[in-house]
Design a protein around this motif. Sequence first.
Motif, PDB file in Angstrom:
ATOM      1  N   VAL A 123      46.258  32.466  41.571  1.00  0.00           N
ATOM      2  CA  VAL A 123      45.459  31.454  40.891  1.00  0.00           C
ATOM      3  C   VAL A 123      44.015  31.517  41.371  1.00  0.00           C
ATOM      4  O   VAL A 123      43.076  31.426  40.572  1.00  0.00           O
ATOM      5  N   ASN A 124      43.826  31.706  42.655  1.00  0.00           N
ATOM      6  CA  ASN A 124      42.486  31.783  43.222  1.00  0.00           C
ATOM      7  C   ASN A 124      41.694  32.935  42.609  1.00  0.00           C
ATOM      8  O   ASN A 124      40.498  32.808  42.348  1.00  0.00           O
ATOM      9  N   ARG A 127      37.233  34.569  38.802  1.00  0.00           N
ATOM     10  CA  ARG A 127      36.741  35.300  37.634  1.00  0.00           C
ATOM     11  C   ARG A 127      36.237  34.365  36.542  1.00  0.00           C
ATOM     12  O   ARG A 127      35.237  34.644  35.897  1.00  0.00           O
ATOM     13  N   LYS A 128      36.959  33.307  36.278  1.00  0.00           N
ATOM     14  CA  LYS A 128      36.594  32.420  35.168  1.00  0.00           C
ATOM     15  C   LYS A 128      35.641  31.323  35.581  1.00  0.00           C
ATOM     16  O   LYS A 128      34.994  30.707  34.755  1.00  0.00           O
ATOM     17  N   GLY A 129      35.609  31.039  36.865  1.00  0.00           N
ATOM     18  CA  GLY A 129      34.799  29.932  37.350  1.00  0.00           C
ATOM     19  C   GLY A 129      35.679  28.718  37.602  1.00  0.00           C
ATOM     20  O   GLY A 129      36.807  28.649  37.125  1.00  0.00           O
ATOM     21  N   PRO A 165      46.037  27.340  44.999  1.00  0.00           N
ATOM     22  CA  PRO A 165      45.245  28.566  44.826  1.00  0.00           C
ATOM     23  C   PRO A 165      46.030  29.835  45.185  1.00  0.00           C
ATOM     24  O   PRO A 165      45.753  30.910  44.649  1.00  0.00           O
ATOM     25  N   THR A 166      47.021  29.707  46.036  1.00  0.00           N
ATOM     26  CA  THR A 166      47.792  30.873  46.483  1.00  0.00           C
ATOM     27  C   THR A 166      48.979  31.206  45.584  1.00  0.00           C
ATOM     28  O   THR A 166      49.627  32.234  45.774  1.00  0.00           O
ATOM     29  N   ASP A 167      49.269  30.353  44.584  1.00  0.00           N
ATOM     30  CA  ASP A 167      50.385  30.621  43.680  1.00  0.00           C
ATOM     31  C   ASP A 167      50.093  31.852  42.828  1.00  0.00           C
ATOM     32  O   ASP A 167      48.935  32.128  42.499  1.00  0.00           O
ATOM     33  N   ASN A 168      51.149  32.576  42.461  1.00  0.00           N
ATOM     34  CA  ASN A 168      50.955  33.797  41.673  1.00  0.00           C
ATOM     35  C   ASN A 168      51.148  33.557  40.177  1.00  0.00           C
ATOM     36  O   ASN A 168      51.612  32.502  39.752  1.00  0.00           O
ATOM     37  N   LEU A 169      50.795  34.564  39.394  1.00  0.00           N
ATOM     38  CA  LEU A 169      50.841  34.453  37.932  1.00  0.00           C
ATOM     39  C   LEU A 169      52.244  34.188  37.398  1.00  0.00           C
ATOM     40  O   LEU A 169      52.409  33.405  36.465  1.00  0.00           O
ATOM     41  N   ASP A 170      53.226  34.865  37.959  1.00  0.00           N
ATOM     42  CA  ASP A 170      54.599  34.685  37.486  1.00  0.00           C
ATOM     43  C   ASP A 170      55.039  33.233  37.642  1.00  0.00           C
ATOM     44  O   ASP A 170      55.660  32.663  36.742  1.00  0.00           O
ATOM     45  N   VAL A 197      44.308  23.059  39.610  1.00  0.00           N
ATOM     46  CA  VAL A 197      44.505  23.781  40.868  1.00  0.00           C
ATOM     47  C   VAL A 197      44.101  22.843  41.998  1.00  0.00           C
ATOM     48  O   VAL A 197      42.965  22.357  42.027  1.00  0.00           O
ATOM     49  N   MET A 198      45.059  22.592  42.898  1.00  0.00           N
ATOM     50  CA  MET A 198      44.829  21.631  43.976  1.00  0.00           C
ATOM     51  C   MET A 198      44.992  22.289  45.343  1.00  0.00           C
ATOM     52  O   MET A 198      45.850  23.139  45.531  1.00  0.00           O
ATOM     53  N   ASP A 199      44.155  21.855  46.263  1.00  0.00           N
ATOM     54  CA  ASP A 199      44.311  22.213  47.667  1.00  0.00           C
ATOM     55  C   ASP A 199      44.295  20.898  48.428  1.00  0.00           C
ATOM     56  O   ASP A 199      43.258  20.222  48.467  1.00  0.00           O
TER      57      ASP A 199
END
Length: 144
Positions: free
Chosen positions: A3-4, A9-11, A84-89, A105-107
Amino acid sequence: MTVNQILSRKGNAIYSVVSTITVYEAIKTMGEKNIGAILVIEDGILKGIMSERDYARKIVLKGKASKDTLVKEIMEEKVITVKPTDNLDYCMELMTIRRVRHLPVMDENLVLGIISIGDVVMAIIEVQKNTIAHLDSYISGSKA
């Protein structure tokens, strides 16, 4: 990809409203920012999310007036979030199972950004293109 990496890339622009404005005002902001969902943040705390789908189903289809309805009346309060550390899948699975198109997206309790189903699909396509290029290179014996 995480996710990060998508956010980098997108902002990580965060557009938000408070729950006490009208749905019309929120939809107007969404239109100006060209976004399909907007976060509801009050005193720095994520309180909910309102999407175009909420507007269509809870205002338009019920014959309500967006200028007379407050965001808090139609927003989704049980917000599904990712780290932020979660993956696309994981994101794709979460969006599919929970039938949502946007994931804040939360931290800890801090909102870092928001990703959409479109962001996830584009990232998956990019990963697949890279994989195909590497496999083509491997098969042909050349270096990528």
